[in-house]
Enzyme design. Structure first.
Site, PDB file in Angstrom:
ATOM      1  N   CYS A 140       0.828  -1.220   0.000  1.00  0.00           N
ATOM      2  CA  CYS A 140       0.000   0.000   0.000  1.00  0.00           C
ATOM      3  C   CYS A 140       0.855   1.259   0.000  1.00  0.00           C
ATOM      4  O   CYS A 140       0.596   2.203  -0.766  1.00  0.00           O
ATOM      5  CB  CYS A 140      -0.928  -0.012   1.205  1.00  0.00           C
ATOM      6  SG  CYS A 140      -0.089  -0.416   2.744  1.00  0.00           S
ATOM      7  N   HIS A 220      -1.963   5.458   6.821  1.00  0.00           N
ATOM      8  CA  HIS A 220      -0.543   5.804   6.912  1.00  0.00           C
ATOM      9  C   HIS A 220      -0.400   7.288   6.548  1.00  0.00           C
ATOM     10  O   HIS A 220      -1.216   7.845   5.801  1.00  0.00           O
ATOM     11  CB  HIS A 220       0.284   5.038   5.884  1.00  0.00           C
ATOM     12  CG  HIS A 220       0.191   3.541   5.942  1.00  0.00           C
ATOM     13  ND1 HIS A 220       0.622   2.792   7.009  1.00  0.00           N
ATOM     14  CD2 HIS A 220      -0.251   2.633   5.031  1.00  0.00           C
ATOM     15  CE1 HIS A 220       0.451   1.491   6.751  1.00  0.00           C
ATOM     16  NE2 HIS A 220      -0.088   1.380   5.552  1.00  0.00           N
TER      17      HIS A 220
HETATM   18  N1  LIG Z   1      -4.124  -4.877   5.309  1.00  0.00           N
HETATM   19  C1  LIG Z   1      -3.400  -4.003   4.672  1.00  0.00           C
HETATM   20  O1  LIG Z   1      -3.354  -2.854   5.073  1.00  0.00           O
HETATM   21  C2  LIG Z   1      -2.643  -4.358   3.445  1.00  0.00           C
HETATM   22  C3  LIG Z   1      -2.225  -5.641   3.209  1.00  0.00           C
HETATM   23  N2  LIG Z   1      -1.490  -5.921   2.091  1.00  0.00           N
HETATM   24  C4  LIG Z   1      -1.039  -7.267   1.837  1.00  0.00           C
HETATM   25  O2  LIG Z   1      -2.169  -8.051   1.409  1.00  0.00           O
HETATM   26  C5  LIG Z   1      -2.020  -9.396   1.863  1.00  0.00           C
HETATM   27  C6  LIG Z   1      -3.249  -9.769   2.663  1.00  0.00           C
HETATM   28  O3  LIG Z   1      -3.299  -8.945   3.812  1.00  0.00           O
HETATM   29  P1  LIG Z   1      -4.652  -8.738   4.616  1.00  0.00           P
HETATM   30  O4  LIG Z   1      -5.816  -8.702   3.717  1.00  0.00           O
HETATM   31  O5  LIG Z   1      -4.415  -7.581   5.526  1.00  0.00           O
HETATM   32  O6  LIG Z   1      -4.698 -10.058   5.491  1.00  0.00           O
HETATM   33  P2  LIG Z   1      -5.916 -10.606   6.357  1.00  0.00           P
HETATM   34  O7  LIG Z   1      -5.301 -11.301   7.514  1.00  0.00           O
HETATM   35  O8  LIG Z   1      -6.918  -9.556   6.605  1.00  0.00           O
HETATM   36  O9  LIG Z   1      -6.605 -11.685   5.404  1.00  0.00           O
HETATM   37  C7  LIG Z   1      -5.944 -12.842   5.010  1.00  0.00           C
HETATM   38  C8  LIG Z   1      -6.953 -13.842   4.480  1.00  0.00           C
HETATM   39  O10 LIG Z   1      -6.268 -14.998   4.023  1.00  0.00           O
HETATM   40  C9  LIG Z   1      -6.908 -16.154   4.539  1.00  0.00           C
HETATM   41  N3  LIG Z   1      -5.923 -17.213   4.655  1.00  0.00           N
HETATM   42  C10 LIG Z   1      -5.316 -17.716   5.759  1.00  0.00           C
HETATM   43  N4  LIG Z   1      -4.483 -18.718   5.420  1.00  0.00           N
HETATM   44  C11 LIG Z   1      -4.573 -18.856   4.075  1.00  0.00           C
HETATM   45  C12 LIG Z   1      -3.965 -19.717   3.135  1.00  0.00           C
HETATM   46  N5  LIG Z   1      -3.099 -20.676   3.506  1.00  0.00           N
HETATM   47  N6  LIG Z   1      -4.275 -19.566   1.830  1.00  0.00           N
HETATM   48  C13 LIG Z   1      -5.152 -18.630   1.432  1.00  0.00           C
HETATM   49  N7  LIG Z   1      -5.760 -17.780   2.287  1.00  0.00           N
HETATM   50  C14 LIG Z   1      -5.477 -17.899   3.593  1.00  0.00           C
HETATM   51  C15 LIG Z   1      -7.519 -15.723   5.838  1.00  0.00           C
HETATM   52  O11 LIG Z   1      -8.619 -16.563   6.129  1.00  0.00           O
HETATM   53  P3  LIG Z   1      -9.422 -16.455   7.504  1.00  0.00           P
HETATM   54  O12 LIG Z   1     -10.066 -15.112   7.488  1.00  0.00           O
HETATM   55  O13 LIG Z   1     -10.434 -17.517   7.414  1.00  0.00           O
HETATM   56  O14 LIG Z   1      -8.421 -16.605   8.581  1.00  0.00           O
HETATM   57  C16 LIG Z   1      -7.963 -14.300   5.522  1.00  0.00           C
HETATM   58  O15 LIG Z   1      -9.240 -14.300   4.957  1.00  0.00           O
HETATM   59  C17 LIG Z   1      -0.681  -9.433   2.617  1.00  0.00           C
HETATM   60  O16 LIG Z   1       0.343  -9.774   1.700  1.00  0.00           O
HETATM   61  C18 LIG Z   1      -0.487  -7.979   3.055  1.00  0.00           C
HETATM   62  O17 LIG Z   1       0.847  -7.638   3.287  1.00  0.00           O
HETATM   63  C19 LIG Z   1      -1.224  -4.959   1.136  1.00  0.00           C
HETATM   64  C20 LIG Z   1      -1.649  -3.690   1.309  1.00  0.00           C
HETATM   65  C21 LIG Z   1      -2.332  -3.263   2.517  1.00  0.00           C
HETATM   66  O1  LIG Z   2       1.415  -3.147   2.765  1.00  0.00           O
HETATM   67  C1  LIG Z   2       1.265  -2.569   3.827  1.00  0.00           C
HETATM   68  O2  LIG Z   2       2.166  -1.764   4.424  1.00  0.00           O
HETATM   69  P1  LIG Z   2       3.662  -1.494   3.937  1.00  0.00           P
HETATM   70  O3  LIG Z   2       3.585  -0.769   2.611  1.00  0.00           O
HETATM   71  O4  LIG Z   2       4.229  -0.588   4.990  1.00  0.00           O
HETATM   72  O5  LIG Z   2       4.372  -2.821   3.838  1.00  0.00           O
HETATM   73  C2  LIG Z   2       0.049  -2.839   4.618  1.00  0.00           C
HETATM   74  O6  LIG Z   2      -0.362  -1.705   5.324  1.00  0.00           O
HETATM   75  C3  LIG Z   2       0.283  -4.021   5.520  1.00  0.00           C
HETATM   76  O7  LIG Z   2       1.264  -3.666   6.402  1.00  0.00           O
HETATM   77  P2  LIG Z   2       1.549  -4.539   7.718  1.00  0.00           P
HETATM   78  O8  LIG Z   2       2.647  -5.487   7.353  1.00  0.00           O
HETATM   79  O9  LIG Z   2       1.952  -3.530   8.734  1.00  0.00           O
HETATM   80  O10 LIG Z   2       0.255  -5.232   8.075  1.00  0.00           O
END
Ligand SMILES: NC(=O)C1=CN([C@@H]2O[C@H](COP(=O)(O)OP(=O)(O)OC[C@H]3O[C@@H](n4cnc5c(N)ncnc54)[C@H](OP(=O)(O)O)[C@@H]3O)[C@@H](O)[C@H]2O)C=CC1
Ligand SMILES: O=C(OP(=O)(O)O)[C@H](O)COP(=O)(O)O
Length: 355
Positions: A140, A220
């Site tokens: 992000c 952020h």
């Molecule tokens: N949150 C953020 O601010 C941001 C996150 N990201 C990136 O996006 C990705 C996802 O993050 P985020 O959405 O926050 O994570 P979350 O924890 O919110 O969601 C992860 C999801 O993946 C599921 N999951 C767990 N294990 C597995 C598996 N083995 N295979 C497939 N799915 C699985 C979980 O299921 P269940 O719910 O059932 O546990 C959950 O629904 C990461 O790489 C993160 O760094 C990028 C930008 C911003």
């Molecule tokens: O992609 C993100 O941040 P980043 O650009 O600081 O790695 C998301 O906000 C997830 O960050 P986290 O690893 O603090 O959950």
């Protein structure tokens, strides 16, 4: 029609699923969850078919009375592209499964660059993903920096960018994250991963990044200093950024003084989940000293990568070009906050006269 599956219906996955479902040239085949918690209800309400993310956990869903359309292998066999939205680091473990099913994959920024054939941002690196088997949408913060630095580099040339990132401690639903009473260097070393990751998108831009974590969940905040190769005029920089469809200039004088008010503004504008897909650049922060440009921008971590995921799917699985893809994505999602305050066109509602 591009058939798409979302593996991991969490913070990013649920938003990507809604965005894919809104595209006329894409079909959302289904989404996965690892556990049958409250998230399955949101998928069911939207009519999305649910699959088990982990093959041997289907019994847990049956025990909870949750109907499954199948497990991850069934989903992979039914789609052209899977968007991996699994927790950071799990995507890398999922990669061989996608390869075994010969399914194109979009990964997220929590994975290392090496997970995919190319890193992706629609503004700077659409064509690199053309026809690729796997791409990684950068994180992000990196997405926001790439969107900002690309037009500055094209117009003025970036000699060097220095960015301090104040990262939110966790997302609003992440009760176990912190800090709760501190501001901590994260990482304490420089650069943070963001600078090198920007170079995956804009290889010729020199950028140093230092990052901290703060006890907030909303957004952020970036403090940006860019030394340009030519003297910028602040008004021209303002116009340049205002022309970028995924940058929102927070209007001076709107009374939006922080992330809380920004999120409220987005919710009032009818944004789903109060999402801000755009970089939010504080208009009055755009300042110039010689060749040095300064500004602050806020980034809604849960939302800004969502349109990029949609564009990444098109880059991999269609012949639509970057401009057309971005236009379609923006139009269908409603990207591009149009502030009537900034244009001096705010419609005032006449209050009824007192009797
Ligand atoms: N949150 C953020 O601010 C941001 C996150 N990201 C990136 O996006 C990705 C996802 O993050 P985020 O959405 O926050 O994570 P979350 O924890 O919110 O969601 C992860 C999801 O993946 C599921 N999951 C767990 N294990 C597995 C598996 N083995 N295979 C497939 N799915 C699985 C979980 O299921 P269940 O719910 O059932 O546990 C959950 O629904 C990461 O790489 C993160 O760094 C990028 C930008 C911003
Ligand atoms: O992609 C993100 O941040 P980043 O650009 O600081 O790695 C998301 O906000 C997830 O960050 P986290 O690893 O603090 O959950």
């Amino acid at each position: 029609m591009i058939r798409v599956g979302v593996n991991g219906y969490g913070t990013i996955g649920k938003r990507v699923a809604d965005a894919v479902a809104a595209q006329a040239d894409m079909e959302l085949v289904g989404v996965t969850k690892a556990s049958p918690d409250y998230g399955v209800e949101a998928a069911a309400r939207r009519g999305y078919d649910l699959y088990a993310a982990v093959e041997d956990r289907t019994d847990e869903f049956a025990a909870a009375g949750v109907d499954l359309a199948g497990a991850i292998g069934d989903l992979l066999d039914a789609v052209d592209v899977v968007v991996d939205c699994a927790p950071s680091g799990v995507g890398e473990r999922n990669a061989p499964v996608y390869e075994a099913h010969d399914t194109k994959a979009v990964f997220q920024g929590g994975e290392d660059a090496a997970v995919a054939d190319a890193s992706f941002n629609a503004r700077g690196r659409f064509e690199a993903a053309r026809g690729a088997d796997s791409v990684r949408v950068v994180s992000c913060n990196t997405t926001a920096l790439s969107r900002l630095l690309a037009p500055l580099d094209e117009t003025y040339g970036v000699e060097k960018a220095r960015v301090t990132l104040v990262r939110r401690g966790g997302d609003p639903n992440e009760t176990d994250r912190g800090p709760i009473n501190d501001i901590v260097p994260d990482p304490a070393t420089v650069p943070s991963h963001h600078g090198p990751d920007v170079n995956e998108i804009l290889p010729d831009v020199t950028v140093d990044t230092a990052a901290l974590k703060a006890p907030v969940t909303g957004m952020h905040t970036h403090s940006v200093n860019v030394t340009l190769e030519t003297d910028p005029d602040p008004a021209a920089v303002r116009d340049l950024l205002a022309d970028e469809s995924r940058i929102f200039l927070v209007p001076e004088g709107a009374g939006i003084d922080g992330a809380g008010a920004l999120k409220e503004y987005a919710a009032d504008a009818g944004r789903p989940r109060g999402d801000l897909w755009e970089n939010c650049v504080w208009e009055e922060s755009i300042s110039v000293t010689g060749r040095d440009l300064y500004l602050f921008q806020n980034v809604h971590q849960e939302a800004d990568v969502v349109p990029e995921n949609v564009d990444a799917i098109r880059a991999m699985a269609s012949d639509v070009d970057a401009a057309e893809s971005v236009a379609r994505t923006n139009e269908t999602l409603g990207v591009g906050l149009d502030s009537r305050l900034a244009d001096g066109e705010l419609v005032r509602t006449e209050l009824p006269a007192d009797d």
